[in-house]
Scaffold this motif. Sequence first.
Motif, PDB file in Angstrom:
ATOM      1  N   ARG A  75       0.834  -1.199  -0.052  1.00 18.54           N
ATOM      2  CA  ARG A  75       0.076  -0.077   0.019  1.00 18.54           C
ATOM      3  C   ARG A  75       0.724   1.205  -0.090  1.00 18.54           C
ATOM      4  N   THR A 115      -3.190  -0.007  -3.918  1.00 18.30           N
ATOM      5  CA  THR A 115      -3.036  -1.126  -3.024  1.00 18.30           C
ATOM      6  C   THR A 115      -2.912  -2.348  -4.112  1.00 18.30           C
ATOM      7  N   ASP A 148      -7.083   2.104   2.130  1.00 20.24           N
ATOM      8  CA  ASP A 148      -7.532   1.249   2.785  1.00 20.24           C
ATOM      9  C   ASP A 148      -7.784   1.479   4.086  1.00 20.24           C
TER      10      ASP A 148
END
Length: 295
Positions: free
Chosen positions: A40, A55, A156
């Motif tokens: 990431r 990601t 995320d």
Amino acid sequence: MTTHGFTLTAEGPFDFDASLRFLEDWPATSALPSDGRAMRFAYCAESDWLPIGVTVTGAPGGVAVATTRPAGPGIRGEVARILSLDVDGAGFAKLGEADPVLGELQRRSPGLRPVCFWSPWEAACWAVIVQRSSMLIAARIKQRIADRYGAKVIVDEQAHPAFPPPVSLLEAGGLGLPAQKEEWLRGLARAALDGVLTSEHLRALDPREALAELRALPGVGPFSAGLILIRGAGAPDAFPGDEPRLFAILREAYGLPEDVTPSAYRKLAEAWRPYRSWASFLFRATSYGVFDDRD
């Protein structure tokens, strides 16, 4: 947050887990949050210098990628370059059959390809920041610059600062660097805005021409030029030919005499075409005790 997905397929051997392990072990990226399953990061895409979060996870035959904004061909190409998936690596393993020393490295790290900086611009800035400094200290300084001048991108559900684009560092001060290095960074920012520090430009040149052009930039010495071309632009077949630290690694690996000439190293590397960068990366990646990233 809406994400946009695509896949990248590897031509030839590729091990995404090996790429993750490299990032976790390399001091310049060891601070990246990692759960051992995904890569990431956030960066400013050189296609438009706007921040984007990425990601990457392993997928059969390659990787699956999710981005925080639509990924056109430019960004897809940049992610592929970062993972060296924009190169057909089918012939790389065959080099190890002819060169037992290289072959042993390939057996120790099967499927490991060069993991590149997010952009040649960021690689160039790192090359200046790390000069005559430890990688750990340089990594902290680079992170502080990103925190102060870069955009925060949620990847995320976690904020990742993107290293700032060239225009943001043109007039920036207080970077925590000596005045000379700050001036060099401003010179690199001007070069990046002029299109010099882009993968497309650097890889369109013969590697020797690209290295010479990079060495003409402020604060860029022989090692830095190779770093920018190989680990920034992702050029697969470059060999700087004047890197004392790489020479030391090769001298030890091949049992060469201390007084061997630079031309002998270049001749050795000829056997690695068209993957000279990849072979050099493997030697450096497995020899952290022998070298550091400083001109």
